[in-house]
Design an enzyme around this catalytic site. Structure first.
Site, PDB file in Angstrom:
ATOM      1  N   THR A 217       0.834  -1.205   0.000  1.00 39.08           N
ATOM      2  CA  THR A 217       0.000   0.000   0.000  1.00 39.08           C
ATOM      3  C   THR A 217       0.865   1.249   0.000  1.00 39.08           C
ATOM      4  O   THR A 217       0.636   2.186  -0.780  1.00 39.08           O
ATOM      5  CB  THR A 217      -0.947   0.013   1.218  1.00 39.08           C
ATOM      6  N   HIS A 220       2.474   1.798  -3.393  1.00 38.12           N
ATOM      7  CA  HIS A 220       1.502   2.360  -4.333  1.00 38.12           C
ATOM      8  C   HIS A 220       1.311   3.858  -4.088  1.00 38.12           C
ATOM      9  O   HIS A 220       1.341   4.669  -5.026  1.00 38.12           O
ATOM     10  CB  HIS A 220       0.173   1.615  -4.157  1.00 38.12           C
ATOM     11  N   GLU A 221       1.129   4.241  -2.821  1.00 37.83           N
ATOM     12  CA  GLU A 221       0.856   5.646  -2.510  1.00 37.83           C
ATOM     13  C   GLU A 221       2.067   6.535  -2.783  1.00 37.83           C
ATOM     14  O   GLU A 221       1.923   7.680  -3.220  1.00 37.83           O
ATOM     15  CB  GLU A 221       0.398   5.788  -1.064  1.00 37.83           C
ATOM     16  N   HIS A 224       1.997   7.562  -6.321  1.00 40.32           N
ATOM     17  CA  HIS A 224       1.212   8.777  -6.565  1.00 40.32           C
ATOM     18  C   HIS A 224       2.008  10.028  -6.169  1.00 40.32           C
ATOM     19  O   HIS A 224       1.994  11.036  -6.887  1.00 40.32           O
ATOM     20  CB  HIS A 224      -0.086   8.740  -5.769  1.00 40.32           C
ATOM     21  N   HIS A 230      -3.039   5.763 -11.660  1.00 38.43           N
ATOM     22  CA  HIS A 230      -3.390   4.356 -11.738  1.00 38.43           C
ATOM     23  C   HIS A 230      -3.196   3.869 -13.168  1.00 38.43           C
ATOM     24  O   HIS A 230      -3.256   4.649 -14.120  1.00 38.43           O
ATOM     25  CB  HIS A 230      -4.844   4.151 -11.306  1.00 38.43           C
ATOM     26  N   TRP A 232      -5.099   2.358 -15.097  1.00 34.11           N
ATOM     27  CA  TRP A 232      -6.257   2.499 -15.979  1.00 34.11           C
ATOM     28  C   TRP A 232      -6.533   3.963 -16.352  1.00 34.11           C
ATOM     29  O   TRP A 232      -7.458   4.254 -17.089  1.00 34.11           O
ATOM     30  CB  TRP A 232      -7.503   1.892 -15.340  1.00 34.11           C
ATOM     31  N   ASP A 246      -2.985   6.110 -18.770  1.00 33.09           N
ATOM     32  CA  ASP A 246      -2.179   6.766 -17.731  1.00 33.09           C
ATOM     33  C   ASP A 246      -1.060   7.606 -18.327  1.00 33.09           C
ATOM     34  O   ASP A 246      -0.238   8.161 -17.591  1.00 33.09           O
ATOM     35  CB  ASP A 246      -1.602   5.727 -16.761  1.00 33.09           C
ATOM     36  N   THR A 251       2.770   0.674 -20.138  1.00 31.92           N
ATOM     37  CA  THR A 251       1.705   0.055 -19.340  1.00 31.92           C
ATOM     38  C   THR A 251       0.521  -0.170 -20.264  1.00 31.92           C
ATOM     39  O   THR A 251       0.020   0.770 -20.866  1.00 31.92           O
ATOM     40  CB  THR A 251       1.294   0.946 -18.152  1.00 31.92           C
ATOM     41  N   ASP A 290      -1.360  -7.821  -2.157  1.00 33.38           N
ATOM     42  CA  ASP A 290       0.079  -7.585  -2.035  1.00 33.38           C
ATOM     43  C   ASP A 290       0.952  -8.611  -2.763  1.00 33.38           C
ATOM     44  O   ASP A 290       1.932  -8.235  -3.421  1.00 33.38           O
ATOM     45  CB  ASP A 290       0.478  -7.514  -0.559  1.00 33.38           C
TER      46      ASP A 290
END
Length: 420
Positions: A217, A220-221, A224, A230, A232, A246, A251, A290
């Site tokens: 997590t 991932h953050e 950002h 993301h 998508w 994106d 990707t 995960d």
């Protein structure tokens, strides 16, 4: 890599794929992240740094402070849990496989050992407060309890839970902001990463959800935080489908949020066919459990390194790494730092700090001239290598000066502002 080529390669490597199955939505990172990053389409900042990315071999070091906001419960996680999360960040951002699709970012994370006032710290702050249940609509009630200068530290807040308007049905594992959104907003000091404690760290007893115990997590953050969307695309209205993207070439196109899980013996992660491509569910910026997340693409790495140069250059600068005591990490992973140095602050009041990068001892001459061209200060420094040194300017009047620095055959000329 063109997406058509990517599809062919993945199709050859794929053992089998599996259609999406109906399952209740898990409590994971971006379940309710849409409102935080909606209506933003990624584009490389200005293009000015992009030409350097292929040649840039510097390992950038991000100083981190972890604020544990607790009320005496299990959310007051131990130091070991924090250390395991820093380890996960360093491992996942520096995968050793640097061939094909997978890339190594050469971005490392260092728990700061000096706070904003220059006092010794572990880089872990513990604050007891009833605001450990963070409400996204009133996030500063929690963040203001403990936050350090966002220009100098990556603030990570670990809380008991994340909700909106005290709605217990609204739950998510973590959230962050894209740098152009938050740094240009009216509340740039909200910059940083928030993670609910049960998703923070690796294989700790307080992590009660078996599929979210590997620290992905926060990985991932931080993505950002380094300007990755993301996989998508956007999360706003009419975004995220096969016609969205994106902005990153390697990707593959995919459609909306998708929560990949493992199935079969041995367990395999779901990889559905979407938008004519096999979905890259192993990407850290997708929503998978995960064990399914393990890579950034080379295109994503270019975006993150560009974000450091464009939005967070002061954060990873040598002067800042000295100031927060992460300089040793920078030296460890950059054994061939070229000769040169920087100085701070500017404007200055009583002194200037110099941060040299010399492999051999140097003599440095510093001259300062006023607006009339008169030399008002001259100093020589001997035997300088890579140790910080300072110059007193307390006798100079407040005004603009020209500072000339000489070493070997190099001459550096810079404007210096003195303000008292």
């Amino acid at each position: 890599m063109p997406k058509t080529v990517y599809l062919i390669i993945v199709a050859i490597l794929l053992v089998f794929s599996h259609n999406t199955f109906s399952k209740s939505q898990p409590v994971t990172c971006g379940m309710h992240e849409a409102d935080l990053i909606k209506n933003f389409k990624y584009s490389k900042s200005s293009g000015k740094n992009n030409a350097l990315l292929g040649q840039d071999t510097m390992t950038y070091v991000i100083p981190v402070v972890v604020h544990i906001i607790h009320n005496g419960g299990a959310e007051n996680i131990n130091d070991v849990g924090v250390m395991t999360q820093i380890d996960v960040l360093n491992q996942d951002y520096n995968k050793m496989n640097d061939t094909g699709l997978v890339g190594r970012s050469r971005i490392r994370f260092c728990l700061a050992t000096l706070d904003p006032n220059g006092k010794t710290t572990t880089g872990i702050n513990r604050i007891q407060s009833p605001f450990t249940n963070l409400d996204i609509n009133d996030e500063m009630a929690t963040k203001n309890l403990s936050k350090w200068d966002y220009k100098r530290y990556l603030n990570i807040w670990v809380v008991k839970s994340i909700s909106r308007n005290s709605d217990t049905q609204f739950t998510t594992a973590g959230y962050s902001y894209l740098p152009p959104n938050i740094l240009n907003s009216s509340t740039p000091d909200a910059d940083g990463v928030v993670v609910a404690y049960r998703f923070f760290g690796r294989n700790q007893a307080y992590q009660t959800l078996a599929e979210y115990r590997l620290g992905k997590t926060a990985v991932h953050e931080v993505g950002h935080y380094l300007n990755l969307m993301h996989t998508w695309g956007g999360d706003g209205p009419n975004q995220g489908g096969c016609n969205d993207d994106d902005g990153i070439d390697d990707t593959p196109l995919c459609s909306m949020a998708y929560y990949s899980r493992r199935f079969g013996i041995p367990p395999r992660c779901q990889k559905p066919l979407q938008c004519g491509f096999v979905r890259l569910t192993e990407d850290h910026m997708d929503y998978s459990i995960d064990p399914c997340n393990f890579l950034f693409t080379k295109g994503q790495i270019d975006v993150m390194r560009d974000a450091l140069l464009s939005y967070r250059a002061g954060l990873v600068s040598t002067p800042n790494l000295y100031a927060v005591a992460c300089r040793s990490v920078q030296k460890k992973y950059n054994t061939n730092i070229p000769d040169g140095f920087s100085f701070t602050p500017n404007p200055a009041v009583d002194y200037i700090n110099f941060y040299p990068e010399f492999r051999e001892q140097k003599q440095i001459n510093v001259e300062i001239f006023n607006s009339l061209g008169q030399r008002v200060l001259y100093t020589e420094f001997y035997g300088i290598t890579d140790n910080k040194f300072s110059l007193s300017i307390s006798d100079l009047n407040p005004q603009a000066y020209v500072m000339i620095i000489k070493y070997d055959n190099q001459v550096i000329k810079s404007k210096l502002i003195v303000s008292h």
